[in-house]
Design a protein around this motif. Sequence first.
Motif, PDB file in Angstrom:
ATOM      1  N   ARG A 289      -4.404   8.837  -7.063  1.00 13.71           N
ATOM      2  CA  ARG A 289      -5.709   8.182  -6.964  1.00 13.71           C
ATOM      3  C   ARG A 289      -6.524   8.891  -5.875  1.00 13.71           C
ATOM      4  NH1 ARG A 289      -4.581   7.898  -2.322  1.00 13.71           N
ATOM      5  NH2 ARG A 289      -3.928   6.190  -0.990  1.00 13.71           N
TER       6      ARG A 289
ATOM      7  N   ARG B 129      -6.354  14.438  -1.289  1.00 16.51           N
ATOM      8  CA  ARG B 129      -5.512  13.291  -0.953  1.00 16.51           C
ATOM      9  C   ARG B 129      -4.767  12.750  -2.173  1.00 16.51           C
ATOM     10  NH1 ARG B 129      -6.400  10.144   3.580  1.00 16.51           N
ATOM     11  NH2 ARG B 129      -4.930   8.741   2.543  1.00 16.51           N
TER      12      ARG B 129
ATOM     13  N   VAL C  46      -5.328  10.171   9.347  1.00 16.72           N
ATOM     14  CA  VAL C  46      -3.983  10.247   8.757  1.00 16.72           C
ATOM     15  C   VAL C  46      -2.938  10.415   9.872  1.00 16.72           C
ATOM     16  CG1 VAL C  46      -2.485  11.592   7.222  1.00 16.72           C
ATOM     17  CG2 VAL C  46      -4.834  11.069   6.542  1.00 16.72           C
TER      18      VAL C  46
ATOM     19  N   GLN D 198      -8.777   9.491  -2.586  1.00 17.92           N
ATOM     20  CA  GLN D 198      -8.963   8.893  -1.258  1.00 17.92           C
ATOM     21  C   GLN D 198      -9.683   9.914  -0.392  1.00 17.92           C
ATOM     22  OE1 GLN D 198      -9.733   6.760   0.770  1.00 17.92           O
ATOM     23  NE2 GLN D 198      -7.881   5.577   1.249  1.00 17.92           N
ATOM     24  N   ILE D 199     -10.445   9.420   0.569  1.00 16.96           N
ATOM     25  CA  ILE D 199     -11.104  10.307   1.536  1.00 16.96           C
ATOM     26  C   ILE D 199     -10.165  10.490   2.721  1.00 16.96           C
ATOM     27  CG2 ILE D 199     -12.295   8.434   2.754  1.00 16.96           C
ATOM     28  CD1 ILE D 199     -13.736  11.908   1.935  1.00 16.96           C
ATOM     29  N   GLY D 200     -10.376  11.558   3.497  1.00 21.59           N
ATOM     30  CA  GLY D 200      -9.520  11.810   4.663  1.00 21.59           C
ATOM     31  C   GLY D 200      -8.685  13.047   4.404  1.00 21.59           C
TER      32      GLY D 200
ATOM     33  N   ASP E  97      -5.086   2.272   8.652  1.00 21.49           N
ATOM     34  CA  ASP E  97      -6.421   1.674   8.610  1.00 21.49           C
ATOM     35  C   ASP E  97      -6.385   0.154   8.520  1.00 21.49           C
ATOM     36  OD1 ASP E  97      -7.404   4.228   8.662  1.00 21.49           O
ATOM     37  OD2 ASP E  97      -8.621   4.051   6.852  1.00 21.49           O
TER      38      ASP E  97
ATOM     39  N   VAL F 159      -1.155  -7.093  -3.978  1.00 20.01           N
ATOM     40  CA  VAL F 159      -0.820  -8.212  -3.079  1.00 20.01           C
ATOM     41  C   VAL F 159      -2.062  -9.053  -2.842  1.00 20.01           C
ATOM     42  CG1 VAL F 159      -0.099  -8.772  -0.726  1.00 20.01           C
ATOM     43  CG2 VAL F 159       1.069  -6.968  -2.004  1.00 20.01           C
TER      44      VAL F 159
ATOM     45  N   GLY G 262       0.330   5.617   5.210  1.00 15.15           N
ATOM     46  CA  GLY G 262       0.941   4.608   6.084  1.00 15.15           C
ATOM     47  C   GLY G 262       2.119   3.928   5.407  1.00 15.15           C
TER      48      GLY G 262
ATOM     49  N   GLU H 276       1.845  -1.014  -4.642  1.00 17.36           N
ATOM     50  CA  GLU H 276       0.598  -0.240  -4.588  1.00 17.36           C
ATOM     51  C   GLU H 276      -0.305  -0.727  -5.731  1.00 17.36           C
ATOM     52  OE1 GLU H 276      -1.269   2.136  -2.885  1.00 17.36           O
ATOM     53  OE2 GLU H 276      -2.593   1.878  -4.617  1.00 17.36           O
ATOM     54  N   ARG H 277      -1.537  -1.062  -5.364  1.00 20.17           N
ATOM     55  CA  ARG H 277      -2.497  -1.623  -6.333  1.00 20.17           C
ATOM     56  C   ARG H 277      -2.862  -0.637  -7.452  1.00 20.17           C
ATOM     57  NH1 ARG H 277      -7.814  -2.954  -3.233  1.00 20.17           N
ATOM     58  NH2 ARG H 277      -7.818  -0.694  -3.216  1.00 20.17           N
TER      59      ARG H 277
ATOM     60  N   SER I 119      -8.849  16.286   5.845  1.00 23.49           N
ATOM     61  CA  SER I 119      -8.570  17.300   6.854  1.00 23.49           C
ATOM     62  C   SER I 119      -7.475  16.766   7.776  1.00 23.49           C
ATOM     63  CB  SER I 119      -9.856  17.572   7.652  1.00 23.49           C
ATOM     64  OG  SER I 119      -9.696  18.693   8.453  1.00 23.49           O
TER      65      SER I 119
ATOM     66  N   GLY J 151       0.813  -1.214   0.000  1.00 27.04           N
ATOM     67  CA  GLY J 151       0.000   0.000   0.000  1.00 27.04           C
ATOM     68  C   GLY J 151       0.845   1.262   0.000  1.00 27.04           C
TER      69      GLY J 151
HETATM   70  P1  FAD Z   1      -5.100   4.227   2.561  1.00 29.31           P
HETATM   71  O1  FAD Z   1      -5.056   5.687   2.495  1.00 29.31           O
HETATM   72  O2  FAD Z   1      -6.431   3.564   2.333  1.00 29.31           O
HETATM   73  O3  FAD Z   1      -4.039   3.644   1.566  1.00 29.31           O
HETATM   74  C1  FAD Z   1      -3.964   2.258   1.334  1.00 29.31           C
HETATM   75  C2  FAD Z   1      -3.362   2.032  -0.035  1.00 29.31           C
HETATM   76  O4  FAD Z   1      -3.183   0.616  -0.205  1.00 29.31           O
HETATM   77  C3  FAD Z   1      -4.261   2.476  -1.168  1.00 29.31           C
HETATM   78  O5  FAD Z   1      -3.549   3.339  -2.029  1.00 29.31           O
HETATM   79  C4  FAD Z   1      -4.678   1.183  -1.872  1.00 29.31           C
HETATM   80  O6  FAD Z   1      -4.813   1.341  -3.265  1.00 29.31           O
HETATM   81  C5  FAD Z   1      -3.530   0.262  -1.523  1.00 29.31           C
HETATM   82  N1  FAD Z   1      -3.917  -1.150  -1.492  1.00 29.31           N
HETATM   83  C6  FAD Z   1      -5.041  -1.692  -0.971  1.00 29.31           C
HETATM   84  N2  FAD Z   1      -5.036  -3.022  -1.098  1.00 29.31           N
HETATM   85  C7  FAD Z   1      -3.877  -3.337  -1.721  1.00 29.31           C
HETATM   86  C8  FAD Z   1      -3.300  -4.562  -2.134  1.00 29.31           C
HETATM   87  N3  FAD Z   1      -3.926  -5.729  -1.908  1.00 29.31           N
HETATM   88  N4  FAD Z   1      -2.101  -4.533  -2.750  1.00 29.31           N
HETATM   89  C9  FAD Z   1      -1.448  -3.350  -2.962  1.00 29.31           C
HETATM   90  N5  FAD Z   1      -1.965  -2.165  -2.596  1.00 29.31           N
HETATM   91  C10 FAD Z   1      -3.160  -2.152  -1.974  1.00 29.31           C
HETATM   92  N6  FAD Z   1      -8.650  10.958   8.097  1.00 29.31           N
HETATM   93  C11 FAD Z   1      -8.172  12.180   8.321  1.00 29.31           C
HETATM   94  O7  FAD Z   1      -7.000  12.321   8.731  1.00 29.31           O
HETATM   95  N7  FAD Z   1      -8.928  13.299   8.075  1.00 29.31           N
HETATM   96  C12 FAD Z   1     -10.214  13.214   7.644  1.00 29.31           C
HETATM   97  O8  FAD Z   1     -10.859  14.243   7.414  1.00 29.31           O
HETATM   98  C13 FAD Z   1     -10.767  11.915   7.445  1.00 29.31           C
HETATM   99  N8  FAD Z   1     -12.028  11.745   6.980  1.00 29.31           N
HETATM  100  C14 FAD Z   1     -12.500  10.488   6.798  1.00 29.31           C
HETATM  101  C15 FAD Z   1     -13.851  10.308   6.404  1.00 29.31           C
HETATM  102  C16 FAD Z   1     -14.360   9.028   6.258  1.00 29.31           C
HETATM  103  C17 FAD Z   1     -15.803   8.834   5.872  1.00 29.31           C
HETATM  104  C18 FAD Z   1     -13.527   7.893   6.494  1.00 29.31           C
HETATM  105  C19 FAD Z   1     -14.080   6.501   6.351  1.00 29.31           C
HETATM  106  C20 FAD Z   1     -12.222   8.068   6.852  1.00 29.31           C
HETATM  107  C21 FAD Z   1     -11.699   9.347   7.017  1.00 29.31           C
HETATM  108  N9  FAD Z   1     -10.381   9.542   7.404  1.00 29.31           N
HETATM  109  C22 FAD Z   1      -9.918  10.794   7.671  1.00 29.31           C
HETATM  110  C23 FAD Z   1      -9.470   8.390   7.602  1.00 29.31           C
HETATM  111  C24 FAD Z   1      -8.459   8.265   6.457  1.00 29.31           C
HETATM  112  O9  FAD Z   1      -9.133   8.122   5.242  1.00 29.31           O
HETATM  113  C25 FAD Z   1      -7.578   7.034   6.709  1.00 29.31           C
HETATM  114  O10 FAD Z   1      -7.266   6.933   8.081  1.00 29.31           O
HETATM  115  C26 FAD Z   1      -6.270   7.047   5.921  1.00 29.31           C
HETATM  116  O11 FAD Z   1      -6.512   7.201   4.546  1.00 29.31           O
HETATM  117  C27 FAD Z   1      -5.521   5.734   6.168  1.00 29.31           C
HETATM  118  O12 FAD Z   1      -4.313   5.706   5.452  1.00 29.31           O
HETATM  119  P2  FAD Z   1      -3.647   4.293   5.064  1.00 29.31           P
HETATM  120  O13 FAD Z   1      -2.340   4.615   4.466  1.00 29.31           O
HETATM  121  O14 FAD Z   1      -3.729   3.390   6.222  1.00 29.31           O
HETATM  122  O15 FAD Z   1      -4.641   3.675   3.986  1.00 29.31           O
END
Ligand code: FAD
Length: 493
Positions: free
Chosen positions: A43, A113, A320, A45-47, A307, A137, A18, A37-38, A49, A14
Amino acid sequence: MTSSSDECDVLVVGGGPGGSTAGTFVARAGHKVILLEREAFPRHQIGESLLPATIHGVCKLLGVFDELASANFVVKRGGQFRWGRRDAPWDFNFRHHQMLEDCAADFAYQVERSKFDEILLRNAARNGVDVRERWQVTTVVTEGERVVGVRCKDNDANEREIRAKYVVDASGHGSVLASTVDARQHSEFFRNIAIYTYFENGKRNPPPLSGNITCAAFDKGWFWYIPLSGTLTSVGAVLGKEYADQLKKKDHSVVFAELVNQCSLIKDFLSPAKRVAEGIYAPVRIRRDWSYTTARFWRPGLVLVGDAACFIDPVFSSGVHLTTYSAMLAARSINTCLKGTIDEQLCFDEFEARYRREFRVFYEFLLRFYDMHQDEDSYFWSARKILGTSEVSNAAFIRLVAGAGTTAEEFFRGKAEWMSKELRERRASPINEKDPALVALRASGKAVVEEAFKGSTAEDRVVTSALTTSADGQTWVIPRMPWKPSRMSAYGT
Ligand code: FAD
């Protein structure tokens, strides 16, 4: 056959915040890192602020602070809530916390994002991470109990196997690897759904508050309103799960418009606005099942960050922050193990204890914040109790929602003081079981909620908080005066 290029020290799954954070910190310590990265970046993404701890803490350490400053992201100085017993909106401003002001860290950004995540991912590549986009993956490779790599599909859909000493799962909410560590426990209390989209030309609060997030409660839940540029706004409604059926029966655009009409503040903000009609911001999107934690955050050879491990609720924009903080802690544990200076169990228990402690601060506060029968003074009081401080006025609340609840020393006081961190933390003693607020919370029945969230099978685990950070921040070291191991549950209490 596995080719030599398909072996590495650390395999990151990913490329969100993170994965980029963990990858960068491990590569910087001189280890060979492959990140899969898939998607192809950028791309959506939500999140969007962010919190000061992310910008002035992890992002500074990653070396992207200046790049973010020149990316034209909207400056977030605080937030506005239409929340609780009082009808009138109330504000908080990061500037009103002396520590943040002293460090000139009294702001964060509202980010698209797609742009923010790409900055972090390209920075990881510049730091030596072998970033491979459109690689997916599918599962882990194990030897006995230990994870020793992953199976994946490369960008030509060929099946591949990559061996690694450690795998970091940073694949987010939809992780396919997290269940190989332990069961995901969904919250009974936070079972909300989000429906969201984007608008052009919505209203702004007058400067200097124009970049602030607004969270406005209404009968069915609450709205976020996040300015992403001078004209673009992210708008989303968070609804109780009882409204899930409505989303199934009706066109999502119609449901969204109906919801806006029910929240006077957001209706007014959007009165001159038009929904974005084309591109990544045109769809009305839905997210559900986001409030969960995993009974354990690591197993030998595999660690969950962001996440993939846990998320609670978006109201304090903590996602984040928790993600990048956990990725930094995981990188420290991996670097220490690869260096061979401290036992693996101790290193990853340290990661897990610190991550859960920060998660718990938000979790406990959210339980209280979702009680709409309070006013803002009562929320401020709760923040003081949760952080175990006697800070005046709304200072504890601001520190908590800045992401500096338990990480303040780490991010805002500079590396030089890291060596004595454990002593300061012990003094801060964030949760006191006899705290009247906690006793009242449990007595009022919310303990049941908490138990439900923990899951009846979540066993207490002994985790230590026995390590401190090396002077360069890359590894753990054993402090001269080790702590007594403390007992913590899966929720860090
Ligand atoms: P992600 O950002 O989801 O990144 C994971 C990456 O892994 C993606 O690019 C995906 O394509 C990749 N991936 C997935 N599966 C595979 C695979 N099998 N093989 C290879 N790659 C893969 N957070 C904030 O800080 N501020 C906000 O305002 C906020 N608002 C939110 C609102 C909602 C409704 C929700 C549900 C969440 C919100 N969040 C917010 C939380 C925020 O979206 C996440 O905490 C944050 O994006 C997590 O980052 P991450 O790197 O763990 O995962």
